[in-house]
Design an enzyme around this catalytic site. Sequence first.
Site, mmCIF file in Angstrom:
data_model
loop_
_atom_site.group_PDB
_atom_site.id
_atom_site.type_symbol
_atom_site.label_atom_id
_atom_site.label_comp_id
_atom_site.label_asym_id
_atom_site.label_seq_id
_atom_site.Cartn_x
_atom_site.Cartn_y
_atom_site.Cartn_z
ATOM 1 N N TYR A 96 4.161 5.852 11.569
ATOM 2 C CA TYR A 96 4.359 4.514 11.726
ATOM 3 C C TYR A 96 5.088 3.625 10.812
ATOM 4 C CZ TYR A 96 0.017 3.587 8.915
ATOM 5 O OH TYR A 96 -0.702 3.429 7.947
ATOM 6 N N HIS A 151 -3.670 4.165 4.818
ATOM 7 C CA HIS A 151 -4.883 3.449 4.857
ATOM 8 C C HIS A 151 -6.030 4.147 4.467
ATOM 9 C CE1 HIS A 151 -7.208 0.067 6.595
ATOM 10 N NE2 HIS A 151 -8.133 1.029 7.128
ATOM 11 N N ARG A 198 0.855 -1.302 0.071
ATOM 12 C CA ARG A 198 0.052 0.015 -0.086
ATOM 13 C C ARG A 198 0.776 1.258 0.149
ATOM 14 N NH1 ARG A 198 -1.047 2.681 4.485
ATOM 15 N NH2 ARG A 198 -1.477 1.018 6.039
HETATM 16 C C1 LIG Z 1 -14.303 -6.572 12.310
HETATM 17 C C2 LIG Z 1 -13.576 -5.406 12.248
HETATM 18 N N1 LIG Z 1 -12.678 -4.917 12.980
HETATM 19 C C3 LIG Z 1 -11.781 -3.861 13.018
HETATM 20 C C4 LIG Z 1 -12.011 -3.049 11.998
HETATM 21 C C5 LIG Z 1 -11.133 -1.786 11.788
HETATM 22 N N2 LIG Z 1 -10.278 -1.861 10.509
HETATM 23 C C6 LIG Z 1 -10.770 -1.275 9.558
HETATM 24 S S1 LIG Z 1 -9.487 -1.780 8.417
HETATM 25 C C7 LIG Z 1 -8.397 -2.543 9.531
HETATM 26 C C8 LIG Z 1 -7.236 -3.122 8.993
HETATM 27 C C9 LIG Z 1 -7.432 -3.999 7.695
HETATM 28 O O1 LIG Z 1 -6.313 -4.514 7.187
HETATM 29 P P1 LIG Z 1 -6.056 -5.395 5.847
HETATM 30 O O2 LIG Z 1 -7.061 -6.527 6.024
HETATM 31 O O3 LIG Z 1 -4.582 -5.720 5.856
HETATM 32 O O4 LIG Z 1 -6.548 -4.684 4.788
HETATM 33 P P2 LIG Z 1 -6.192 -3.101 4.202
HETATM 34 O O5 LIG Z 1 -6.985 -2.219 4.740
HETATM 35 O O6 LIG Z 1 -4.519 -3.186 4.299
HETATM 36 O O7 LIG Z 1 -6.316 -3.399 2.710
HETATM 37 C C10 LIG Z 1 -9.150 -2.376 10.766
HETATM 38 C C11 LIG Z 1 -8.608 -3.298 11.963
HETATM 39 C C12 LIG Z 1 -13.126 -3.496 11.004
HETATM 40 N N3 LIG Z 1 -13.476 -2.616 10.036
HETATM 41 N N4 LIG Z 1 -13.652 -4.507 11.179
#
Ligand SMILES: Cc1ncc(C[n+]2csc(CCOP(=O)(O)OP(=O)(O)O)c2C)c(N)n1
Length: 378
Positions: free
Chosen positions: A283, A274, A270
Amino acid sequence: MTEFLTPSPSHPDMVQLLNPEGERVSHPDYEFSPDRPEDEAVRGFYRDMVLTRRLDVEATALQRHGELGLWAQLLGQEAAQIGAARALAPQDFVFPTYREHGVAWCRDVDPMQLLGLFRGTDQGGWDPAEHNFGLYTIVIGAQTLHATGYAMGVQMDGLVGTGDPTRDTAVVAHFGDGASSQGDVNEAMVFAATYNAPVVFFCQNNQWAISEPVDQMVKVPLYKRAQGFGFPGVRVDGNDVLATYEVMKAALKRAHEGGGPTMIEAFTYRMGAHTTTDDPTRYRVSDEVEAWKLKDPIARVEAYLRRGGGASSSFFSKVEAEADELGERLRAGIHALPEPDPVALFDNVYSELPPELREQRDGYAAYHASFDLEGASR
Ligand SMILES: Cc1ncc(C[n+]2csc(CCOP(=O)(O)OP(=O)(O)O)c2C)c(N)n1
């Protein structure tokens, strides 16, 4: 980071067909064999990636201008998404997360509908049945269960292993490296394995789950997880659109034929934040970002096409002009969208709103109306 989480480009476990310098490389198990003349296919990938990046850049700028509530950038993940989406058969069904703008593009979802969602003027404005592309899922990993359930349904409808390429259907679940820690994802994999469901688990390992690096969450390489569930796992260079296309094609073929699930780990990065509410400089170090810029998924395709004469300079100018037009269309289109209605949040959930929620809605409406009154009395 530990070695196994950061494979070298020549790592035998990572499928690559086009290296960062834009040179074709070979792999013992995968060969680039598109359904069109090769250069034409690569030009098509290039166009998709450039237009998707432009959509991303414009949407990010629109958020900065206050036109969108939020935007989740895909910068750097174009090859993973375009390669995966262009390998799909029309009847395949995709369950996305919230960053799959390149897949949406390939499934002919109007980018304005993505902007409407992030502006809050609708709650996911496209018809999943029309595009074979589900609504964006913010609850991470939830859609992997939907995908497995849908795939089991497809199987029960007799749409797997018929030998008819226009009928055999596969289902794709997109998720991220962080989502792989969710119970939902693991449950989806157990069910997919035991029912031999025609589902492809497509994990974009972009190295970060917001501020959490992948090596804080994962102790074996992600693609190796599949083995524990009893189906194959493949790691592909997610910044290589040719390799992603071929690896996805093979996984879809397996699903179509009744071979069951596959997990693909697209090893990517990425490059942006985010979401537009995040500041990644807090970070992660800039050296890391700079190193990944050298692996830019679009630059390597451009280098390949220019070096090998697969595209003329007029092709590149044409794509650039198309991207400019798209940008203008999005900037003009955003002003044509209605003002978001905050109370609409309560619509479309229940056919009849339960009393408790009705009360909440009325309270919320009164709260918003109080601002109008304040404004009027000034
Ligand atoms: C069940 C749940 N827990 C926590 C969150 C908060 N949250 C949003 S995005 C994220 C991280 C996701 O990371 P990843 O799966 O690596 O996907 P990326 O955003 O990097 O594409 C979190 C913890 C959420 N949306 N849903």
